[in-house]
Scaffold this motif. Structure first.
Motif, PDB file in Angstrom:
ATOM      1  N   SER A   1       0.860  -1.178   0.000  1.00  0.00           N
ATOM      2  CA  SER A   1       0.000   0.000   0.000  1.00  0.00           C
ATOM      3  C   SER A   1       0.898   1.230   0.000  1.00  0.00           C
ATOM      4  N   SER A   2       0.342   2.393  -0.301  1.00  0.00           N
ATOM      5  CA  SER A   2       1.148   3.611  -0.291  1.00  0.00           C
ATOM      6  C   SER A   2       1.523   3.986   1.137  1.00  0.00           C
ATOM      7  N   GLN A   3       2.788   4.193   1.376  1.00  0.00           N
ATOM      8  CA  GLN A   3       3.287   4.551   2.702  1.00  0.00           C
ATOM      9  C   GLN A   3       3.843   5.974   2.736  1.00  0.00           C
ATOM     10  N   THR A   4       3.571   6.727   1.677  1.00  0.00           N
ATOM     11  CA  THR A   4       4.123   8.075   1.551  1.00  0.00           C
ATOM     12  C   THR A   4       3.704   8.982   2.696  1.00  0.00           C
ATOM     13  N   GLU A   5       2.460   8.876   3.135  1.00  0.00           N
ATOM     14  CA  GLU A   5       1.959   9.794   4.157  1.00  0.00           C
ATOM     15  C   GLU A   5       2.665   9.630   5.491  1.00  0.00           C
ATOM     16  N   LEU A   6       3.267   8.465   5.741  1.00  0.00           N
ATOM     17  CA  LEU A   6       3.974   8.265   7.002  1.00  0.00           C
ATOM     18  C   LEU A   6       5.259   9.080   7.087  1.00  0.00           C
ATOM     19  N   ALA A   7       5.895   9.275   5.947  1.00  0.00           N
ATOM     20  CA  ALA A   7       7.163  10.016   5.929  1.00  0.00           C
ATOM     21  C   ALA A   7       7.365  10.612   4.542  1.00  0.00           C
TER      22      ALA A   7
ATOM     23  N   LEU B   1       3.396   1.017  -9.641  1.00  0.00           N
ATOM     24  CA  LEU B   1       4.479   1.760  -9.005  1.00  0.00           C
ATOM     25  C   LEU B   1       4.052   3.208  -8.858  1.00  0.00           C
ATOM     26  N   GLU B   2       3.974   3.648  -7.627  1.00  0.00           N
ATOM     27  CA  GLU B   2       3.534   5.014  -7.325  1.00  0.00           C
ATOM     28  C   GLU B   2       4.730   5.813  -6.819  1.00  0.00           C
ATOM     29  N   PHE B   3       5.105   6.834  -7.563  1.00  0.00           N
ATOM     30  CA  PHE B   3       6.228   7.678  -7.179  1.00  0.00           C
ATOM     31  C   PHE B   3       5.727   8.838  -6.328  1.00  0.00           C
ATOM     32  N   ASN B   4       6.443   9.154  -5.269  1.00  0.00           N
ATOM     33  CA  ASN B   4       6.093  10.273  -4.397  1.00  0.00           C
ATOM     34  C   ASN B   4       6.314  11.580  -5.143  1.00  0.00           C
ATOM     35  N   PRO B   5       5.246  12.341  -5.448  1.00  0.00           N
ATOM     36  CA  PRO B   5       5.421  13.573  -6.233  1.00  0.00           C
ATOM     37  C   PRO B   5       6.218  14.648  -5.501  1.00  0.00           C
ATOM     38  N   ASP B   6       6.324  14.514  -4.160  1.00  0.00           N
ATOM     39  CA  ASP B   6       7.059  15.526  -3.386  1.00  0.00           C
ATOM     40  C   ASP B   6       8.526  15.180  -3.216  1.00  0.00           C
ATOM     41  N   PHE B   7       8.920  14.000  -3.742  1.00  0.00           N
ATOM     42  CA  PHE B   7      10.334  13.627  -3.674  1.00  0.00           C
ATOM     43  C   PHE B   7      10.968  13.882  -5.033  1.00  0.00           C
ATOM     44  N   ASP B   8      12.037  14.625  -5.053  1.00  0.00           N
ATOM     45  CA  ASP B   8      12.670  15.036  -6.306  1.00  0.00           C
ATOM     46  C   ASP B   8      13.607  13.929  -6.819  1.00  0.00           C
ATOM     47  N   ILE B   9      13.037  12.996  -7.567  1.00  0.00           N
ATOM     48  CA  ILE B   9      13.844  11.920  -8.146  1.00  0.00           C
ATOM     49  C   ILE B   9      14.504  12.439  -9.425  1.00  0.00           C
ATOM     50  N   PRO B  10      15.801  12.265  -9.591  1.00  0.00           N
ATOM     51  CA  PRO B  10      16.460  12.714 -10.829  1.00  0.00           C
ATOM     52  C   PRO B  10      15.782  12.127 -12.063  1.00  0.00           C
ATOM     53  N   ALA B  11      15.709  12.911 -13.113  1.00  0.00           N
ATOM     54  CA  ALA B  11      14.993  12.513 -14.328  1.00  0.00           C
ATOM     55  C   ALA B  11      15.545  11.219 -14.918  1.00  0.00           C
ATOM     56  N   ASP B  12      16.886  11.053 -14.872  1.00  0.00           N
ATOM     57  CA  ASP B  12      17.456   9.846 -15.465  1.00  0.00           C
ATOM     58  C   ASP B  12      17.091   8.598 -14.663  1.00  0.00           C
ATOM     59  N   VAL B  13      16.919   8.752 -13.357  1.00  0.00           N
ATOM     60  CA  VAL B  13      16.534   7.620 -12.515  1.00  0.00           C
ATOM     61  C   VAL B  13      15.066   7.259 -12.764  1.00  0.00           C
ATOM     62  N   VAL B  14      14.214   8.292 -12.904  1.00  0.00           N
ATOM     63  CA  VAL B  14      12.814   8.041 -13.235  1.00  0.00           C
ATOM     64  C   VAL B  14      12.715   7.312 -14.570  1.00  0.00           C
TER      65      VAL B  14
END
Length: 649
Positions: A261-267, A311-324
């Motif tokens: 499940s999405s765990q983003t809200e915890l941290a 796969l749900e990516f956290n929109p508030d986490f700045d993942i580098p474009a090449d990694v995405v």
């Protein structure tokens, strides 16, 4: 909306409303099993009860099922159409068993035991309630009981993607995994995470700790602290106890990758991505099957390809474009079968030999198997993990039989007789080599011999799609088919092509000519010329002799539709589409079964749904958008069962 769901809603006009969703109901009291309710007592809402080991808001395993049930309830029309009750926190198996039995006795249509620990209980309870459907997971074992469904998560897939991301983002080169008990989807996820990380950075260190509990939050936190002390700057874990580990990750500034499940809200500052289970993909199928009168007996697997895992990516986490981009490419490769996870490892090099009737570059039957073996070799880790040899051009059955026997005598682990003409020989040879596995096709007949696998292609499926396209493009209203011998996947393909063409344009003329040979190129060319003379502006055919027919199509300007392997390279201006066989879908299962100690006795069928057949459209052919849309809709219809292929007389 599915027919059954509409039917359930319609029953409300005649049934007494049984009440609003009792989603806060506790476990029912323990009682003796009551007789099955009469049919009239089951009218009204479709009633679902679920027993879960942890809380419905655990941000993990139990919540994934609860959220799925709410989704299905909304799709069916709300509480009046579907009633949901649950018993959560059912860690004690005996208590869970009592709840399962009571729900069945109360007449619920579907009782879900959401936890692999409930299997033994379900095995005892389900036979007492033959009119109740049960489902449980994560597993694919229905125990052979007709009113039990089973469901599993290919959690290694999202785990693999998370591992790719983790290895790409780690600065210390150390990753930590907090696992519960080494079983089920938990183990799959952990194994997938490790595999993805190692595939991305072979030098990365992945420390795995199974704490022996699905629920002990304190132990999970302790394990996470141990990983941090060992230098891990990235953590992951699975099951409901991970809230403890996520807290440690947040305090230490380590990145977290979630699952179930999405765990983003915890941290929200440190969660990078989550693999989210969408059990509604399974529940939709189960409810439809129940509506059609099937109470159980089927198992399901959710994965990235069928949308059961996302796969749900956290929109508030700045993942580098090449990694995405790397993560998205990995998802696409896994969904398309280009990346297989968890190939078995053998102590010695796994040795495969194959005998084929034509050349490995025939652009047809033999090449389809050769290409599959190359793919399997890559999947297993290259030549150091798998060796394969071949004998091609084996038109003479006696010569092929000698080669098959020699390969077995030389100690090959798997000997493939790739041709239905080799069946009688294999039937004589296999019993002489009981520790050698044999496979042959196309057929589903293992002769009841324990060390023979069989494989077949549902080639009528791609044939049907090709027929739809051909009829849509034909201006003359005449199509030609060059068949070899009227048997096996060749006949299936031809029949499917005819059915697809006639379903699209009922008055189309499809002329079929079986030349009586799989190999006679000249006869195939002659048959193709006959079709062109009869007005055909679209031609197809199957088997290795079709190179002659393709040449005629190119000379005459007729369109060509291929099968078995891609034939676009032979006439790129004329080939419109190909049904391409991916025998590696079968071979992966065969190799895994051999690794597990099963030498044969199983048959397999490839089709559009399992990725064993893929429609390959010629990118250089300007296929009109409406025809392409029709073709894609046809593929989807065959996969989801809304299109049934019916052969004529």
């Amino acid at each position: 909306m599915k027919k059954f769901r509409l039917f359930v809603t319609g029953l409300l006009l005649f049934a007494v409303l049984l009440g609003a969703c009792q989603s806060q109901q506790a476990a029912p009291s323990v009682e003796e099993a009551a007789p099955e309710p009469a049919l009239e007592e089951k009218t009204g809402p479709f009633r679902v009860a679920v027993v879960m080991p942890s809380a419905i808001n655990d941000l993990a395993f139990s919540q994934s099922m609860y959220d799925a049930l709410l989704t299905i309830q909304g799709e069916m029309g709300g509480e009046e159409a579907m009633e949901i009750v649950y018993s959560d926190g059912m860690f004690v198996v005996d208590d869970a068993a009592a709840a399962i039995r009571d729900y069945a006795a109360e007449g619920f249509n579907l009782v879900i035991a959401h936890g692999s620990q409930y299997g033994s209980s379900l095995q005892e309870i389900a036979p007492d309630f033959p009119e109740t459907s049960f489902a449980w997971g994560t597993t694919v074992d229905t125990f052979g009981i007709d009113n039990i469904f089973a469901y599993e998560a290919a959690s290694d897939q999202g785990g693999y993607v998370n591992g790719v991301l983790a290895a790409s983002l780690s600065k210390t080169g150390v990753l930590g995994v907090v696992g519960p008990i080494e079983t089920g989807d938990a183990k799959l996820y952990v194994d997938g995470f490790v595999a993805g990380a190692k595939a991305t950075d072979p030098t990365v260190q992945v420390n795995v700790n199974y704490i022996g509990s699905f629920s002990d939050v304190a132990l999970a936190a302790e394990a996470a602290n141990t990983h941090i002390a060992a230098g891990a700057d990235v953590l992951t874990g699975t099951a409901q106890m991970v809230v403890g580990a996520i807290g440690v990750a947040e305090e230490s500034g380590a990145l977290w990758f979630g699952t179930q499940s999405s765990q983003t809200e915890l941290a929200p500052d440190i969660v990078v991505a989550n693999q989210v289970y969408r059990w509604d993909v399974v529940l939709n199928e189960i409810i439809d099957l129940i509506g059609a009168g099937t109470m159980g007996g089927t198992s399901f697997v959710i994965d990235l390809a069928n949308g059961g895992e996302v796969l749900e990516f956290n929109p508030d986490f700045d993942i580098p474009a090449d990694v995405v981009a790397l993560a998205e490419a990995t998802i696409a490769e896994i969904s398309g079968g280009a990346v297989a996870i968890g190939a078995p490892v053998f102590e010695d090099v796994f040795k495969v030999a194959v005998v084929m009737p034509s050349a490995i570059n025939d652009l047809a039957f033999s090449q389809s198997m050769y290409d599959a073996l190359v793919a399997i070799q890559d999947w297993m880790g290259g030549e150091g993990a798998m060796e394969f040899v071949y004998s091609d051009g084996m038109f003479v059955v006696d010569d092929a039989a000698a080669a098959i026997r020699d390969y077995a005598a030389e100690g090959y682990d798997l000997v493939i007789a790739h041709g239905s003409q080799y069946g009688s020989s294999l039937q004589e040879i296999a019993p002489d080599f009981p520790t050698t596995s044999f496979a042959w096709g196309t057929t589903v007949d293992t002769f009841g011999i324990g060390n023979i696998f069989a494989y077949e292609a549902a080639s009528q499926e791609g044939g049907y799609v090709n027929g739809v396209i051909a009829a849509s493009l034909s201006e003359s209203g005449v199509l030609g088919v060059v068949g070899p011998i009227e048997t096996g996947d060749a006949k299936l393909y031809v029949d499917g092509f005819v059915a697809g063409a006639e379903a699209t344009v009922p008055d189309i003329q499809v002329n079929v000519n079986y030349i009586g040979s799989f190999s006679d190129v000249a006869l195939a060319a002659e048959a193709a010329n006959t079709h062109v003379a009869a007005g055909a502006d679209g031609i197809t055919g199957t088997a290795q002799m079709v190179v002659g027919a393709i040449g005629v199509a190119e000379e005459s300007g007729s369109l060509w539709f291929g099968t078995q392997a891609s034939q676009t390279g032979l006439a790129p201006a004329n080939v419109v589409a190909n049904q391409v066989y991916h025998w590696d879908v079968v071979l992966k299962e065969v190799v895994q079964m051999i690794a597990d100690g099963t030498y044969g006795g199983t048959s397999f069928v490839i089709g559009l749904a399992n990725g064993g057949e893929v429609m390959d459209y010629n990118s250089d052919f300007d296929l009109p958008a409406d025809v392409m849309s029709l073709a894609e809709a046809t593929v989807q219809g065959i996969i989801d069962g809304s299109i049934t292929i019916e052969f004529g007389e």
